[in-house]
Design a protein around this motif. Structure first.
Motif, PDB file in Angstrom:
ATOM      1  N   ASN B   7      48.314  25.130  67.739  1.00  0.00           N
ATOM      2  CA  ASN B   7      49.790  25.361  67.457  1.00  0.00           C
ATOM      3  C   ASN B   7      50.665  26.364  68.294  1.00  0.00           C
ATOM      4  O   ASN B   7      51.893  26.268  68.589  1.00  0.00           O
ATOM      5  CB  ASN B   7      49.894  25.724  65.893  1.00  0.00           C
ATOM      6  CG  ASN B   7      49.057  27.098  65.920  1.00  0.00           C
ATOM      7  OD1 ASN B   7      48.225  27.286  66.426  1.00  0.00           O
ATOM      8  ND2 ASN B   7      49.653  27.929  64.866  1.00  0.00           N
ATOM      9  N   THR B  22      46.007  26.420  64.094  1.00  0.00           N
ATOM     10  CA  THR B  22      46.321  24.766  63.876  1.00  0.00           C
ATOM     11  C   THR B  22      45.882  24.120  64.909  1.00  0.00           C
ATOM     12  O   THR B  22      45.888  24.616  66.097  1.00  0.00           O
ATOM     13  CB  THR B  22      47.619  24.318  63.621  1.00  0.00           C
ATOM     14  OG1 THR B  22      48.244  25.047  62.392  1.00  0.00           O
ATOM     15  CG2 THR B  22      48.068  22.949  63.329  1.00  0.00           C
ATOM     16  N   ASN B  24      45.750  19.866  66.464  1.00  0.00           N
ATOM     17  CA  ASN B  24      46.180  18.514  66.291  1.00  0.00           C
ATOM     18  C   ASN B  24      45.733  17.934  67.450  1.00  0.00           C
ATOM     19  O   ASN B  24      45.718  18.244  68.399  1.00  0.00           O
ATOM     20  CB  ASN B  24      47.875  18.643  66.222  1.00  0.00           C
ATOM     21  CG  ASN B  24      48.427  19.199  64.878  1.00  0.00           C
ATOM     22  OD1 ASN B  24      48.184  18.906  63.636  1.00  0.00           O
ATOM     23  ND2 ASN B  24      49.012  20.390  65.439  1.00  0.00           N
ATOM     24  N   TYR B  25      45.406  16.513  67.045  1.00  0.00           N
ATOM     25  CA  TYR B  25      44.611  15.732  68.023  1.00  0.00           C
ATOM     26  C   TYR B  25      45.517  14.411  67.967  1.00  0.00           C
ATOM     27  O   TYR B  25      45.961  13.937  66.988  1.00  0.00           O
ATOM     28  CB  TYR B  25      43.299  15.438  67.996  1.00  0.00           C
ATOM     29  CG  TYR B  25      42.683  15.030  66.667  1.00  0.00           C
ATOM     30  CD1 TYR B  25      42.432  16.001  65.639  1.00  0.00           C
ATOM     31  CD2 TYR B  25      42.551  13.712  66.513  1.00  0.00           C
ATOM     32  CE1 TYR B  25      42.158  15.342  64.375  1.00  0.00           C
ATOM     33  CE2 TYR B  25      42.057  13.147  65.186  1.00  0.00           C
ATOM     34  CZ  TYR B  25      41.911  13.999  64.154  1.00  0.00           C
ATOM     35  OH  TYR B  25      41.395  13.697  63.150  1.00  0.00           O
ATOM     36  N   THR B  26      45.333  13.625  68.911  1.00  0.00           N
ATOM     37  CA  THR B  26      45.806  12.232  69.100  1.00  0.00           C
ATOM     38  C   THR B  26      44.742  11.183  69.161  1.00  0.00           C
ATOM     39  O   THR B  26      43.767  11.551  69.340  1.00  0.00           O
ATOM     40  CB  THR B  26      46.778  12.012  70.302  1.00  0.00           C
ATOM     41  OG1 THR B  26      46.362  12.398  71.386  1.00  0.00           O
ATOM     42  CG2 THR B  26      47.917  12.954  70.162  1.00  0.00           C
ATOM     43  N   LYS B  71      45.413  13.827  61.370  1.00  0.00           N
ATOM     44  CA  LYS B  71      45.061  14.255  62.610  1.00  0.00           C
ATOM     45  C   LYS B  71      45.018  15.784  62.901  1.00  0.00           C
ATOM     46  O   LYS B  71      45.520  16.079  63.880  1.00  0.00           O
ATOM     47  CB  LYS B  71      45.426  13.600  63.755  1.00  0.00           C
ATOM     48  CG  LYS B  71      45.189  12.113  63.366  1.00  0.00           C
ATOM     49  CD  LYS B  71      45.341  11.130  64.635  1.00  0.00           C
ATOM     50  CE  LYS B  71      44.992   9.694  64.260  1.00  0.00           C
ATOM     51  NZ  LYS B  71      45.285   8.703  65.622  1.00  0.00           N
ATOM     52  N   GLN B  72      44.604  16.555  61.758  1.00  0.00           N
ATOM     53  CA  GLN B  72      44.744  17.922  62.042  1.00  0.00           C
ATOM     54  C   GLN B  72      43.574  18.814  61.469  1.00  0.00           C
ATOM     55  O   GLN B  72      43.163  18.213  60.529  1.00  0.00           O
ATOM     56  CB  GLN B  72      46.079  18.307  61.349  1.00  0.00           C
ATOM     57  CG  GLN B  72      46.374  19.779  61.439  1.00  0.00           C
ATOM     58  CD  GLN B  72      47.854  20.078  60.675  1.00  0.00           C
ATOM     59  OE1 GLN B  72      47.731  20.268  59.226  1.00  0.00           O
ATOM     60  NE2 GLN B  72      48.808  20.175  61.325  1.00  0.00           N
TER      61      GLN B  72
END
Lengths: 113, 114
Positions: B7, B22, B24-26, B71-72
């Motif tokens: 984040n 945080t 996050n991924y793709t 996705k987190q």
């Protein structure tokens, strides 16, 4: 868990020379990993070293530049060849246990002038 | 290839508060996600691993959640202490399967002020 030591802890090298980094683990492990961590960047996997076979290199890394040895189940070396200032970085080795947890050495801080 | 975003580069909080980081991924959902702590001049130290079928995991003052729909992952440190000040790295396995290779985020530098 595993305890990993690396030598040297840091070095300052001249452009065009080579440096060999040693990684020693206190237990036998199948796979050892070599990472690079450039300033302000994440860890990037260079290669995976298995005992008894050639290392597997990630995209962007080649054996001629980063030759790796893995003579037994507790030891590995990474050589940074024909160094340039862009190779200035922290180099880390790691091992993984059966639970997928990775244990890292303290790193080798390399500065190329 | 997998892309990971943590984040913020830096987070400052007061001692005693809860720190929330945080990750996050793709792309694909990993089989597991890990959190590491890294102090200056040292290698990363493993903290927690959470698998794709687990929603939450705890270890002492640490809590990790994993939401594969968003996705987190969220990483919480409760009752934070100045000794918790460090960089925290999120890492995911590469292939979503048994592949052992990890992709790391850049990390979030947490500073806990006394």
């Amino acid at each position: 868990s595993a305890v990993i030591s690396q030598k040297p802890s840091r070095d300052i090298c001249q452009r065009g020379t080579s440096l060999t980094i040693q990684c020693q683990v206190d237990s036998q492990v199948t796979m050892m990993f070599w990472y690079r961590q450039q300033p302000g960047q994440s860890l990037t996997l260079i290669a995976t070293a298995n005992q008894g076979s050639e290392a597997t290199y990630e995209s962007g890394f080649v054996i001629d530049k980063f030759p790796i040895s893995r003579p037994n189940l507790t030891f590995s070396t990474l050589t940074v060849s024909n160094m340039s200032p862009e190779d200035s970085s922290i180099y880390l080795c790691s091992v993984e246990d059966l639970s997928y947890e990775q244990y890292f050495g303290p790193g080798t801080r390399l500065t190329v002038t | 290839s997998q892309k990971i975003e943590q984040n913020s580069e830096a987070l400052n909080i007061q001692e005693g508060k809860t720190a929330t980081l945080t990750c996050n991924y793709t792309n694909y959902s990993p089989a597991y996600l890990q959190w590491y702590r890294q102090d200056p001049g040292r290698g990363p130290v493993f903290l927690l691993l959470i698998r794709e079928n687990e929603k939450e995991k705890r270890k002492e003052r640490l809590k990790v959640t994993f939401d594969t729909t968003l996705k987190q992952s969220l990483f919480h440190i409760t009752a934070s202490q100045p000794a918790d000040s460090a960089t925290y790295l999120c890492a995911l396995d590469r292939s979503g399967g048994s592949n052992y290779k990890l992709t790391f985020g850049k990390g979030t530098l947490l500073t806990v002020n006394p």
